[in-house]
Design a protein around this motif. Structure first.
Motif, PDB file in Angstrom:
ATOM      1  N   ASP A  23       9.489   9.139  -1.832  1.00  0.00           N
ATOM      2  CA  ASP A  23      10.187   9.085  -3.119  1.00  0.00           C
ATOM      3  C   ASP A  23      10.647   7.686  -3.508  1.00  0.00           C
ATOM      4  O   ASP A  23      11.057   7.461  -4.644  1.00  0.00           O
ATOM      5  N   ASP A  24      10.533   6.729  -2.578  1.00  0.00           N
ATOM      6  CA  ASP A  24      10.871   5.341  -2.902  1.00  0.00           C
ATOM      7  C   ASP A  24       9.646   4.418  -2.892  1.00  0.00           C
ATOM      8  O   ASP A  24       9.769   3.204  -2.906  1.00  0.00           O
ATOM      9  N   ALA A  25       8.448   5.009  -2.912  1.00  0.00           N
ATOM     10  CA  ALA A  25       7.204   4.230  -2.800  1.00  0.00           C
ATOM     11  C   ALA A  25       6.864   3.464  -4.070  1.00  0.00           C
ATOM     12  O   ALA A  25       6.166   2.458  -4.019  1.00  0.00           O
ATOM     13  N   VAL A  26       7.331   3.957  -5.193  1.00  0.00           N
ATOM     14  CA  VAL A  26       7.066   3.339  -6.493  1.00  0.00           C
ATOM     15  C   VAL A  26       8.400   3.231  -7.210  1.00  0.00           C
ATOM     16  O   VAL A  26       9.186   4.178  -7.194  1.00  0.00           O
ATOM     17  N   THR A  27       8.643   2.087  -7.826  1.00  0.00           N
ATOM     18  CA  THR A  27       9.873   1.919  -8.591  1.00  0.00           C
ATOM     19  C   THR A  27       9.536   1.759 -10.072  1.00  0.00           C
ATOM     20  O   THR A  27       8.410   1.402 -10.430  1.00  0.00           O
ATOM     21  N   ALA A  28      10.523   2.026 -10.898  1.00  0.00           N
ATOM     22  CA  ALA A  28      10.328   1.947 -12.346  1.00  0.00           C
ATOM     23  C   ALA A  28       9.738   0.596 -12.721  1.00  0.00           C
ATOM     24  O   ALA A  28      10.195  -0.447 -12.264  1.00  0.00           O
TER      25      ALA A  28
ATOM     26  N   LEU B 239       2.391  11.694  -9.794  1.00  0.00           N
ATOM     27  CA  LEU B 239       3.388  11.208  -8.831  1.00  0.00           C
ATOM     28  C   LEU B 239       3.894   9.821  -9.211  1.00  0.00           C
ATOM     29  O   LEU B 239       5.099   9.570  -9.214  1.00  0.00           O
ATOM     30  N   VAL B 240       2.965   8.918  -9.511  1.00  0.00           N
ATOM     31  CA  VAL B 240       3.341   7.553  -9.887  1.00  0.00           C
ATOM     32  C   VAL B 240       4.225   7.581 -11.131  1.00  0.00           C
ATOM     33  O   VAL B 240       5.280   6.938 -11.183  1.00  0.00           O
ATOM     34  N   GLU B 241       3.812   8.334 -12.120  1.00  0.00           N
ATOM     35  CA  GLU B 241       4.565   8.378 -13.371  1.00  0.00           C
ATOM     36  C   GLU B 241       5.921   9.058 -13.205  1.00  0.00           C
ATOM     37  O   GLU B 241       6.899   8.652 -13.834  1.00  0.00           O
ATOM     38  N   ARG B 242       5.993  10.059 -12.348  1.00  0.00           N
ATOM     39  CA  ARG B 242       7.273  10.726 -12.096  1.00  0.00           C
ATOM     40  C   ARG B 242       8.302   9.748 -11.536  1.00  0.00           C
ATOM     41  O   ARG B 242       9.489   9.858 -11.800  1.00  0.00           O
ATOM     42  N   LEU B 243       7.828   8.768 -10.755  1.00  0.00           N
ATOM     43  CA  LEU B 243       8.733   7.778 -10.165  1.00  0.00           C
ATOM     44  C   LEU B 243       8.945   6.570 -11.075  1.00  0.00           C
ATOM     45  O   LEU B 243       9.603   5.610 -10.687  1.00  0.00           O
ATOM     46  N   GLY B 244       8.390   6.599 -12.273  1.00  0.00           N
ATOM     47  CA  GLY B 244       8.622   5.524 -13.240  1.00  0.00           C
ATOM     48  C   GLY B 244       7.586   4.431 -13.255  1.00  0.00           C
ATOM     49  O   GLY B 244       7.739   3.437 -13.974  1.00  0.00           O
ATOM     50  N   GLY B 245       6.519   4.592 -12.473  1.00  0.00           N
ATOM     51  CA  GLY B 245       5.456   3.593 -12.458  1.00  0.00           C
ATOM     52  C   GLY B 245       4.460   3.814 -13.582  1.00  0.00           C
ATOM     53  O   GLY B 245       4.458   4.864 -14.234  1.00  0.00           O
ATOM     54  N   THR B 246       3.612   2.830 -13.775  1.00  0.00           N
ATOM     55  CA  THR B 246       2.536   2.902 -14.763  1.00  0.00           C
ATOM     56  C   THR B 246       1.209   2.814 -14.025  1.00  0.00           C
ATOM     57  O   THR B 246       1.009   1.897 -13.215  1.00  0.00           O
ATOM     58  N   VAL B 247       0.327   3.746 -14.288  1.00  0.00           N
ATOM     59  CA  VAL B 247      -1.003   3.726 -13.667  1.00  0.00           C
ATOM     60  C   VAL B 247      -1.878   2.780 -14.486  1.00  0.00           C
ATOM     61  O   VAL B 247      -2.112   3.007 -15.668  1.00  0.00           O
TER      62      VAL B 247
ATOM     63  N   LEU C 292       0.856  -1.186   0.000  1.00  0.00           N
ATOM     64  CA  LEU C 292       0.000   0.000   0.000  1.00  0.00           C
ATOM     65  C   LEU C 292       0.891   1.234   0.000  1.00  0.00           C
ATOM     66  O   LEU C 292       1.805   1.352   0.822  1.00  0.00           O
ATOM     67  N   VAL C 293       0.621   2.158  -0.912  1.00  0.00           N
ATOM     68  CA  VAL C 293       1.335   3.435  -0.984  1.00  0.00           C
ATOM     69  C   VAL C 293       0.386   4.523  -0.487  1.00  0.00           C
ATOM     70  O   VAL C 293      -0.612   4.815  -1.147  1.00  0.00           O
ATOM     71  N   PRO C 294       0.677   5.130   0.661  1.00  0.00           N
ATOM     72  CA  PRO C 294      -0.167   6.231   1.126  1.00  0.00           C
ATOM     73  C   PRO C 294       0.105   7.501   0.324  1.00  0.00           C
ATOM     74  O   PRO C 294       1.256   7.908   0.177  1.00  0.00           O
ATOM     75  N   VAL C 295      -0.952   8.103  -0.203  1.00  0.00           N
ATOM     76  CA  VAL C 295      -0.872   9.400  -0.863  1.00  0.00           C
ATOM     77  C   VAL C 295      -1.414  10.391   0.161  1.00  0.00           C
ATOM     78  O   VAL C 295      -2.614  10.394   0.440  1.00  0.00           O
ATOM     79  N   ARG C 296      -0.503  11.185   0.734  1.00  0.00           N
ATOM     80  CA  ARG C 296      -0.869  12.032   1.874  1.00  0.00           C
ATOM     81  C   ARG C 296      -0.867  13.504   1.513  1.00  0.00           C
ATOM     82  O   ARG C 296      -0.185  13.921   0.579  1.00  0.00           O
ATOM     83  N   LYS C 297      -1.568  14.267   2.303  1.00  0.00           N
ATOM     84  CA  LYS C 297      -1.491  15.714   2.187  1.00  0.00           C
ATOM     85  C   LYS C 297      -0.082  16.146   2.590  1.00  0.00           C
ATOM     86  O   LYS C 297       0.594  15.458   3.355  1.00  0.00           O
ATOM     87  N   THR C 298       0.340  17.251   2.055  1.00  0.00           N
ATOM     88  CA  THR C 298       1.711  17.705   2.235  1.00  0.00           C
ATOM     89  C   THR C 298       2.116  17.808   3.712  1.00  0.00           C
ATOM     90  O   THR C 298       1.304  18.184   4.560  1.00  0.00           O
TER      91      THR C 298
ATOM     92  N   LEU D 292       4.203  12.938   5.676  1.00  0.00           N
ATOM     93  CA  LEU D 292       5.044  11.749   5.534  1.00  0.00           C
ATOM     94  C   LEU D 292       6.427  12.042   6.112  1.00  0.00           C
ATOM     95  O   LEU D 292       6.970  13.125   5.901  1.00  0.00           O
ATOM     96  N   PRO D 293       7.019  11.081   6.830  1.00  0.00           N
ATOM     97  CA  PRO D 293       8.224  11.368   7.605  1.00  0.00           C
ATOM     98  C   PRO D 293       9.557  11.320   6.855  1.00  0.00           C
ATOM     99  O   PRO D 293      10.554  11.787   7.361  1.00  0.00           O
ATOM    100  N   ARG D 294       9.573  10.747   5.655  1.00  0.00           N
ATOM    101  CA  ARG D 294      10.837  10.651   4.920  1.00  0.00           C
ATOM    102  C   ARG D 294      10.777  11.502   3.651  1.00  0.00           C
ATOM    103  O   ARG D 294       9.796  12.208   3.434  1.00  0.00           O
ATOM    104  N   ALA D 295      11.786  11.409   2.825  1.00  0.00           N
ATOM    105  CA  ALA D 295      11.844  12.191   1.586  1.00  0.00           C
ATOM    106  C   ALA D 295      10.638  11.864   0.701  1.00  0.00           C
ATOM    107  O   ALA D 295      10.252  10.703   0.561  1.00  0.00           O
TER     108      ALA D 295
END
Length: 175
Positions: free
Chosen positions: A105-110, A133-141, A74-80, A83-86
């Motif tokens: 920034d490591d929630a989704v990989t290419a 966000l997903v696509e920026r990290l290399g994922g496919t929706v 599960l990848v949480p999509v949170r309000k700004t 989230l505690p890490r980068a």
């Protein structure tokens, strides 16, 4: 059981002219909630899913059991700022004010196939931000699913080219 019987329309909330779709009666009835989770899983049964990204906070209610039952992270999509890490963030115009959502920034990989889940798709702004966000990290929706979709507010344009499915559709009144 008709799930629409457990979605209440609340007139003039949060602002005059809006008929808010309240899903709390659905949450209060265990069988209705179970059927809504099962129904969302059925909508995307044949979609390849490596991760489920769910939106803060009501999207978590469906995304978490869906991820558990599909056996995927599960990848949480949170309000700004929550989230505690980068993180990576994406801003959009919400229904009532500008918003920003973030994921780690490591929630989704290419190459990851990601399903986006929320309780309601209205304007499509939040869902579109999640797509970016997903696509920026290399994922496919692989698709965007929700319990409720309000038509006529621009979501079809925001999410053009992506699979969008919901359990219930309502036409939003023209303002």
């Amino acid at each position: 059981m008709e799930l629409g019987d457990y979605i209440a329309a609340v007139p003039d909330f949060p602002v005059p002219g809006v008929a808010f779709k309240d899903i709390t009666p659905l949450l209060a009835e265990p069988e209705a909630f179970r059927r809504s989770v099962d129904g969302l899983l059925e909508l995307c049964r044949d979609w390849p899913v490596d991760r489920i990204a769910a939106f803060d906070a009501r999207g978590f209610l469906w995304g978490a059991p869906m991820a558990y039952l599909r056996g995927v992270p599960l990848v949480p999509v949170r309000k700004t700022g929550r989230l505690p890490r980068a993180t990576v963030g994406e801003s959009y115009q919400g229904e009532y004010a500008p918003e920003t959502v973030e994921i780690h920034d490591d929630a989704v990989t290419a190459g990851d196939s990601v399903l986006l889940v929320d309780d309601v798709i209205a304007t499509g702004g939040a869902m579109r931000a999640g797509v970016r966000l997903v696509e920026r990290l290399g994922g496919t929706v692989v698709g965007c699913v929700s319990v409720v979709r309000l038509t006529g507010l621009g979501a079809a344009e925001q999410l053009s080219g992506y699979r969008v499915a919901s359990l219930r559709e309502y036409r939003a009144p023209r303002g």
